[in-house]
Motif scaffolding. Structure first.
Motif, short mmCIF file in Angstrom:
data_model
loop_
_atom_site.label_atom_id
_atom_site.label_comp_id
_atom_site.label_asym_id
_atom_site.label_seq_id
_atom_site.Cartn_x
_atom_site.Cartn_y
_atom_site.Cartn_z
N VAL A 38 -37.44 -16.07 -32.72
CA VAL A 38 -37.61 -17.88 -32.51
C VAL A 38 -36.55 -18.24 -31.16
O VAL A 38 -37.84 -19.53 -30.76
N THR A 39 -36.75 -17.51 -30.56
CA THR A 39 -36.53 -17.78 -28.67
C THR A 39 -38.00 -18.39 -28.04
O THR A 39 -37.73 -18.84 -27.15
N THR A 40 -39.14 -17.71 -28.42
CA THR A 40 -40.25 -17.21 -27.14
C THR A 40 -40.88 -18.33 -28.11
O THR A 40 -42.08 -18.65 -27.59
N THR A 45 -23.51 -26.25 -33.50
CA THR A 45 -23.91 -25.86 -32.65
C THR A 45 -24.87 -24.71 -32.69
O THR A 45 -25.98 -24.42 -31.97
N LEU A 46 -24.55 -23.52 -34.03
CA LEU A 46 -24.98 -22.88 -34.18
C LEU A 46 -25.81 -23.41 -35.03
O LEU A 46 -27.59 -22.70 -34.49
N ALA A 47 -26.14 -24.57 -36.22
CA ALA A 47 -27.48 -24.86 -36.88
C ALA A 47 -27.77 -25.28 -35.30
O ALA A 47 -29.59 -24.95 -35.51
N ARG A 48 -27.79 -25.91 -34.21
CA ARG A 48 -29.31 -26.43 -33.34
C ARG A 48 -29.80 -25.10 -32.52
O ARG A 48 -30.99 -25.08 -32.52
N LEU A 49 -29.28 -23.84 -32.64
CA LEU A 49 -29.27 -22.87 -32.06
C LEU A 49 -30.55 -21.80 -32.95
O LEU A 49 -31.40 -22.05 -32.62
N ILE A 50 -29.97 -22.00 -34.26
CA ILE A 50 -31.06 -21.23 -35.43
C ILE A 50 -32.70 -22.30 -35.32
O ILE A 50 -33.48 -22.34 -35.65
N LEU A 51 -32.20 -23.68 -35.45
CA LEU A 51 -32.72 -24.56 -35.42
C LEU A 51 -33.75 -24.69 -33.89
O LEU A 51 -34.65 -25.84 -33.97
N ARG A 55 -44.12 -24.74 -32.07
CA ARG A 55 -42.79 -25.27 -33.31
C ARG A 55 -42.56 -26.05 -34.52
O ARG A 55 -41.96 -26.05 -34.91
N MET A 56 -43.96 -26.62 -34.84
CA MET A 56 -44.49 -27.54 -35.72
C MET A 56 -44.39 -25.91 -37.26
O MET A 56 -43.85 -26.07 -38.09
N ARG A 57 -45.19 -24.99 -36.65
CA ARG A 57 -45.50 -24.09 -37.81
C ARG A 57 -43.69 -23.64 -38.38
O ARG A 57 -43.61 -22.71 -38.93
N PHE A 58 -42.95 -23.98 -37.54
CA PHE A 58 -41.25 -22.82 -37.86
C PHE A 58 -40.96 -23.66 -38.08
O PHE A 58 -40.39 -23.76 -39.20
N MET A 59 -40.77 -25.60 -37.57
CA MET A 59 -40.14 -26.61 -38.71
C MET A 59 -40.85 -26.63 -39.89
O MET A 59 -40.51 -26.94 -40.86
N GLU A 60 -42.38 -26.22 -40.69
CA GLU A 60 -42.74 -26.07 -41.27
C GLU A 60 -41.87 -25.29 -42.68
O GLU A 60 -41.50 -25.24 -43.32
#
Ligand SMILES: Nc1ncnc2c1ncn2[C@@H]1O[C@H](COP(=O)(O)OP(=O)(O)OP(=O)(O)O)[C@@H](O)[C@H]1O
Ligand SMILES: [Mg+2]
Length: 333
Positions: free
Chosen positions: A81-83, A58-64, A90-95
């Protein structure tokens, strides 16, 4: 608040799930006011360890940003991240922040060649545009995990071992050149004989490529071997967090002490013996007032059943336990 110098700042995050029906249902705090930071100057491997149901995934999913926070905040290099609202953000963050999952055989469709995933990732993230350079990007990523495009090209998932396939999923995660990998039990489905090679790979990625890793595991032996810091989770709480040497060699929290005793020597691949029957204890313990470990703690005091302990800062770590309240006035919550 913007905090540029940190790679990741997780500030008092909580996730409450509503389970069951509207009237009969209960609320379950899967992650409770968790706080930690990872610096950007030196890469590190930060382990989340805890028994089943303690809130690691759950913690990992929150960070992601895969699920929404109930409250708290998460900053990646100063960006909240919450914004993240749209696909582009999302793509920029996932990079920058890439997940690695437990079972590589579930990550890949059995009917698709594994190299197609690597090419698609390179194209999706705009890492390589022409056909030729895409081969280079894919080959580089595979080489950094000890494979090569030549070995992998045209192969289907069942034509690779679990260990090789997990390497391919790490290679895929590396294509966008992330600064942080979040690996949720990445070796638990891999054959025991191949586990250490994956664990060593993480260590190498940190040392050679400067990638930080959040490593989620049940296995204290591999945690001891590769981590810089560790957080021990219990019912959604960090009960002890600090340098892995300190926490696992000289644990302070009674729960960490029990865990340590259950793994007398760091034997690689050994699992905790402290498995408890979650189906019966789960709801009761999550709902318990006071310390979540009070029911099982050999050092339990009256206050433990009434009040949730604060986090005490001592000997380079935080410990969430009333035992340390008198000794150390320096609580941080
Ligand atoms: N989507 C959900 N809805 C309701 N409850 C959930 C949901 N996801 C997780 N939970 C509950 O939250 C708690 C923490 O679960 P989580 O999967 O984070 O634990 P974990 O530490 O990853 O366990 P494991 O080691 O078994 O993977 C559990 O009680 C789980 O049942
Ligand atoms: Mg999990």
């Amino acid at each position: 608040m913007v905090n540029n110098e940190k790679l990741l700042s997780v500030k008092d995050i909580t996730k409450v799930f509503s389970i069951g029906g509207l009237l009969t249902g209960t609320r379950l705090t899967a992650v409770n006011e968790v706080y930690f930071e990872m610096g950007s100057a030196n890469p590190e491997i930060f382990t989340l360890a805890g028994e089943s149901g303690s809130g690691k995934t759950t913690l990992a999913r929150l960070i992601l940003h895969d699920i929404e926070l109930t409250h708290g905040s998460i900053f990646y290099r100063g960006t909240d991240v919450t914004t993240i609202r749209n696909r582009k953000e999302r793509m920029r963050f996932m990079e920058r922040v890439q997940p690695i999952f437990q079972n590589p055989f579930e990550t890949f469709n059995p009917l698709k060649r594994v190299d197609t995933y690597l090419y698609a990732t390179a194209v999706n993230y705009g890492i390589a545009k022409s056909g030729e350079s895409t081969d280079g990007v894919v080959d580089d990523a595979l080489r950094s995990v000890g494979l090569s495009l030549q070995e992998v090209r045209g192969r289907y998932p069942h034509e690779l071992s679990g260990g090789q396939l997990q390497r391919v999923s790490v290679a895929r995660a590396l294509i966008p050149r992330p600064s942080l990998l979040i690996a949720d039990e990445p070796v638990s489905m891999v054959d025991a004989s191949l586990r250490m090679s994956i664990v060593n790979l993480f260590k190498e990625l940190k040392e050679k490529s400067g990638v930080s890793i959040i490593y989620i595991t049940h296995d204290l032996a591999t945690a001891y071997y590769i981590s810089d810091r560790i957080a021990i989770m219990l019912r959604g709480n960090f009960v002890e967090m600090g340098p892995v040497e300190k926490v696992l060699s000289e644990p302070l929290h009674p729960y960490t002490k029990i865990l340590k005793e259950s793994v007398p020597k760091p034997v690689l691949g050994e699992k905790w013996k402290d498995k408890i029957e979650l189906s019966t204890l789960e709801a009761k313990e999550f709902a318990r007032v006071g310390c979540k470990f009070a029911g099982r703690c050999p050092s339990v005091m009256d206050i433990c059943k009434k009040e949730d302990p604060k986090n005490f800062l001592l000997d380079e770590r935080t410990v969430k336990c009333h035992l340390y309240a008198k000794q150390f006035k320096n609580s941080i919550l």
